[in-house]
Motif scaffolding. Structure first.
Motif, PDB file in Angstrom:
ATOM      1  N   THR A  20      15.734 -48.787 -12.308  1.00 47.27           N
ATOM      2  CA  THR A  20      15.727 -47.577 -13.155  1.00 47.27           C
ATOM      3  C   THR A  20      14.309 -47.004 -13.243  1.00 47.27           C
ATOM      4  O   THR A  20      13.325 -47.738 -13.194  1.00 47.27           O
ATOM      5  CB  THR A  20      16.230 -47.930 -14.567  1.00 47.27           C
ATOM      6  OG1 THR A  20      15.378 -48.927 -15.132  1.00 47.27           O
ATOM      7  CG2 THR A  20      17.666 -48.432 -14.528  1.00 47.27           C
ATOM      8  N   VAL A  21      14.234 -45.660 -13.351  1.00 49.92           N
ATOM      9  CA  VAL A  21      12.945 -44.967 -13.512  1.00 49.92           C
ATOM     10  C   VAL A  21      12.602 -44.988 -14.987  1.00 49.92           C
ATOM     11  O   VAL A  21      13.438 -44.654 -15.834  1.00 49.92           O
ATOM     12  CB  VAL A  21      13.020 -43.526 -12.991  1.00 49.92           C
ATOM     13  CG1 VAL A  21      11.724 -42.775 -13.304  1.00 49.92           C
ATOM     14  CG2 VAL A  21      13.310 -43.502 -11.499  1.00 49.92           C
ATOM     15  N   ASP A  24      14.122 -42.823 -18.039  1.00 49.23           N
ATOM     16  CA  ASP A  24      15.483 -42.297 -17.886  1.00 49.23           C
ATOM     17  C   ASP A  24      16.425 -42.954 -18.891  1.00 49.23           C
ATOM     18  O   ASP A  24      16.248 -44.084 -19.337  1.00 49.23           O
ATOM     19  CB  ASP A  24      15.997 -42.566 -16.471  1.00 49.23           C
ATOM     20  CG  ASP A  24      15.528 -41.481 -15.476  1.00 49.23           C
ATOM     21  OD1 ASP A  24      14.904 -40.521 -15.955  1.00 49.23           O
ATOM     22  OD2 ASP A  24      15.813 -41.651 -14.276  1.00 49.23           O
ATOM     23  N   LEU A  26      19.876 -44.429 -19.304  1.00 53.84           N
ATOM     24  CA  LEU A  26      21.026 -45.006 -18.584  1.00 53.84           C
ATOM     25  C   LEU A  26      21.736 -46.032 -19.479  1.00 53.84           C
ATOM     26  O   LEU A  26      21.115 -46.717 -20.290  1.00 53.84           O
ATOM     27  CB  LEU A  26      20.566 -45.710 -17.301  1.00 53.84           C
ATOM     28  CG  LEU A  26      19.978 -44.827 -16.191  1.00 53.84           C
ATOM     29  CD1 LEU A  26      19.459 -45.706 -15.054  1.00 53.84           C
ATOM     30  CD2 LEU A  26      21.036 -43.849 -15.682  1.00 53.84           C
ATOM     31  N   THR A  58      22.523 -39.963 -19.774  1.00 54.78           N
ATOM     32  CA  THR A  58      22.074 -38.606 -19.388  1.00 54.78           C
ATOM     33  C   THR A  58      21.636 -38.531 -17.941  1.00 54.78           C
ATOM     34  O   THR A  58      21.899 -37.535 -17.236  1.00 54.78           O
ATOM     35  CB  THR A  58      20.911 -38.169 -20.305  1.00 54.78           C
ATOM     36  OG1 THR A  58      21.338 -38.233 -21.671  1.00 54.78           O
ATOM     37  CG2 THR A  58      20.435 -36.776 -19.972  1.00 54.78           C
ATOM     38  N   ASP A  59      21.025 -39.587 -17.479  1.00 52.43           N
ATOM     39  CA  ASP A  59      20.443 -39.542 -16.136  1.00 52.43           C
ATOM     40  C   ASP A  59      21.262 -40.326 -15.107  1.00 52.43           C
ATOM     41  O   ASP A  59      20.770 -40.595 -13.996  1.00 52.43           O
ATOM     42  CB  ASP A  59      19.020 -40.095 -16.188  1.00 52.43           C
ATOM     43  CG  ASP A  59      18.146 -39.277 -17.139  1.00 52.43           C
ATOM     44  OD1 ASP A  59      18.089 -38.071 -16.950  1.00 52.43           O
ATOM     45  OD2 ASP A  59      17.578 -39.898 -18.073  1.00 52.43           O
ATOM     46  N   SER A  61      23.616 -39.494 -13.203  1.00 48.87           N
ATOM     47  CA  SER A  61      23.954 -38.808 -11.953  1.00 48.87           C
ATOM     48  C   SER A  61      22.845 -38.915 -10.914  1.00 48.87           C
ATOM     49  O   SER A  61      23.048 -38.564  -9.753  1.00 48.87           O
ATOM     50  CB  SER A  61      24.264 -37.334 -12.242  1.00 48.87           C
ATOM     51  OG  SER A  61      23.144 -36.708 -12.850  1.00 48.87           O
ATOM     52  N   ASN A  62      21.714 -39.397 -11.359  1.00 45.59           N
ATOM     53  CA  ASN A  62      20.592 -39.520 -10.451  1.00 45.59           C
ATOM     54  C   ASN A  62      20.570 -40.858  -9.708  1.00 45.59           C
ATOM     55  O   ASN A  62      19.644 -41.114  -8.928  1.00 45.59           O
ATOM     56  CB  ASN A  62      19.278 -39.351 -11.223  1.00 45.59           C
ATOM     57  CG  ASN A  62      19.186 -37.983 -11.889  1.00 45.59           C
ATOM     58  OD1 ASN A  62      19.409 -36.959 -11.222  1.00 45.59           O
ATOM     59  ND2 ASN A  62      18.872 -37.974 -13.175  1.00 45.59           N
ATOM     60  N   TYR A  63      21.595 -41.642  -9.985  1.00 47.89           N
ATOM     61  CA  TYR A  63      21.613 -42.991  -9.415  1.00 47.89           C
ATOM     62  C   TYR A  63      22.958 -43.277  -8.740  1.00 47.89           C
ATOM     63  O   TYR A  63      24.010 -42.730  -9.128  1.00 47.89           O
ATOM     64  CB  TYR A  63      21.387 -44.044 -10.502  1.00 47.89           C
ATOM     65  CG  TYR A  63      20.029 -43.971 -11.173  1.00 47.89           C
ATOM     66  CD1 TYR A  63      18.963 -44.757 -10.702  1.00 47.89           C
ATOM     67  CD2 TYR A  63      19.794 -43.115 -12.258  1.00 47.89           C
ATOM     68  CE1 TYR A  63      17.726 -44.701 -11.324  1.00 47.89           C
ATOM     69  CE2 TYR A  63      18.554 -43.052 -12.859  1.00 47.89           C
ATOM     70  CZ  TYR A  63      17.526 -43.870 -12.400  1.00 47.89           C
ATOM     71  OH  TYR A  63      16.301 -43.803 -13.011  1.00 47.89           O
ATOM     72  N   SER A  64      22.852 -44.116  -7.757  1.00 45.68           N
ATOM     73  CA  SER A  64      24.085 -44.651  -7.182  1.00 45.68           C
ATOM     74  C   SER A  64      24.199 -46.106  -7.656  1.00 45.68           C
ATOM     75  O   SER A  64      23.204 -46.818  -7.799  1.00 45.68           O
ATOM     76  CB  SER A  64      24.067 -44.596  -5.651  1.00 45.68           C
ATOM     77  OG  SER A  64      23.021 -45.396  -5.130  1.00 45.68           O
TER      78      SER A  64
END
Length: 391
Positions: A20-21, A24, A26, A58-59, A61-64
């Motif tokens: 994870t960034v 973010d 998650l 929230t974030d 969608s930025n990850y698989s």
């Protein structure tokens, strides 16, 4: 890892994500892998793997994310402790089906399917393998049903003996007629009864109802009813039954003991035998130490000694009470063999026969020779004959 008690909320473990960034937002929630549910829709007791199949936030969608399943069964649902508060009382009649009481369980989850069957604690069985009559505690040692594996149960035993097996009542069809002679062993009739459980060891003996005993302990002559009570049952399984019956009629007879008379008297010129010629001066020996007294007079056919032992007609001879408990009613002359014997009497000659018959009678001739008398009119020995008595 995680855990819960069966029936309570499931609390899966926290998912640790890598990659994870920073900053973010998650989320990732674990679930039970291969979950199995009870009738009440609760996760069954046991061990499970946990899994996470997606991420959120929230974030997200930025990850698989391809999902994850733990390598071990690191979630545990422990069994719920179950207790019993009571077992209802119960009963049956000996030989019938045993119906133990209903078990009251505490701690069951609503909607679950559970069973608990009580049993007899410390059971004791008869020869026919039936639960013996008596009182017992009840117990339950395990539970059953579709959802039983979700519970732990340590068993339960009632504090009191709240299960009763009552005795089976027997019915009597008859007690056979029976009898004995006074003084002999009393042997009541055979009891015919119904209701015994097949295979049991049981018999019943009759007794005399309201017996009347002599002072020597013998059952007095007379008629009696017969009876059988629970105390008269015998055999290994007698304690499982009850019985009570008395005959309507007096069908047990004690007959009087027959007395035979055999008396002797010296010639006296008549056929009468008074009571004192029998026994010990009229005292007759009975059963044991008992005596009875004979009264009255009997007769024989001939007054002559030459007639030998003669049959005795009883006449007025009667038995009455004697000593040592001897009762006249317990004895009888009827049916007996009775005899009387007249013996020679050197002190008396027959005087009721004509001279020729006297002269022809050898017994009389011998007497007269010894007494040197030929005078029929003087039958009694007088002082004149005294010198010849021992010649």
């Amino acid at each position: 890892g995680g855990s819960n008690v069966y029936g309570s909320s499931v609390n899966t473990g926290t998912v640790s994500l890598n990659g994870t960034v920073t900053g973010d937002l998650l989320t990732a929630s674990a679930s039970i892998y291969g979950a199995s549910y009870s009738t009440s829709s609760n996760l069954k007791a046991g061990s499970y793997k946990q899994a996470v199949s997606s991420i959120g936030g929230t974030d997200a969608s930025n990850y698989s994310f391809s999902g994850f399943t733990t390598g071990s069964q690191n979630y545990t649902v422990s069994q719920k402790a179950l207790t019993a508060s009571d077992i209802a009382g119960g009963s049956n009649v000996y030989g019938s089906s045993v119906n133990t009481g209903t078990v009251s369980l505490n701690g069951t989850v609503t909607g679950d399917l559970l069973t608990a069957t009580s049993s007899i604690y410390g059971a004791s069985y008869s020869t026919s393998s039936n639960l013996k009559a008596g009182s017992y505690k009840q117990a339950v040692s395990s539970i059953g049903g579709t959802d039983a594996s979700n519970y732990s149960f340590s068993g339960f035993t009632t504090g009191s003996q709240n299960y009763t097996v009552s005795k089976k009542e027997l019915t009597v069809s008859s007690i056979a007629d029976a009898n004995n002679i006074y003084g002999d062993t009393v042997t009541p009739g055979t009891v015919s009864f119904n209701g015994k459980v097949s295979g049991d060891n049981l018999n019943a003996s009759a007794i005399i109802y309201s017996p009347n005993y002599s002072t020597t302990g013998n059952l007095n002559a007379g008629s009696y009813r017969q009876a059988v009570e629970s105390a008269n049952l015998a055999g290994a399984d007698a304690g499982n039954y009850t019985i009570s019956y008395t005959t309507v009629s007096s069908n047990y007879k004690v007959t009087a003991k027959v007395v035979n008379l055999d008396g002797t008297k010296p010639f006296d010129g008549n056929v009468n035998f008074v009571a004192t010629y029998f026994g010990n001066n009229g005292v007759i020996n009975g059963v044991g130490l008992e005596t009875i007294t004979l009264t009255g007079t009997g007769t024989v056919a001939s007054p002559m000694a030459s007639a030998g032992k003669q049959s005795l007609s009883l006449g007025t001879l009667t038995l009455i009470d004697g000593t040592n408990g001897g009762l006249g009613t317990n004895y009888t002359l009827t049916g007996g063999n009775h005899f009387g014997t007249i013996t020679n009497n050197l002190f008396r000659l027959p005087f009721d026969l004509p001279p020729k018959e006297i002269d022809d009678d050898a017994e009389t001739v011998m007497k007269r020779k010894k007494l040197k008398s030929t005078v029929p009119e003087k039958p009694f020995i007088t002082a004149d004959y005294a010198p010849f008595m021992n010649k």
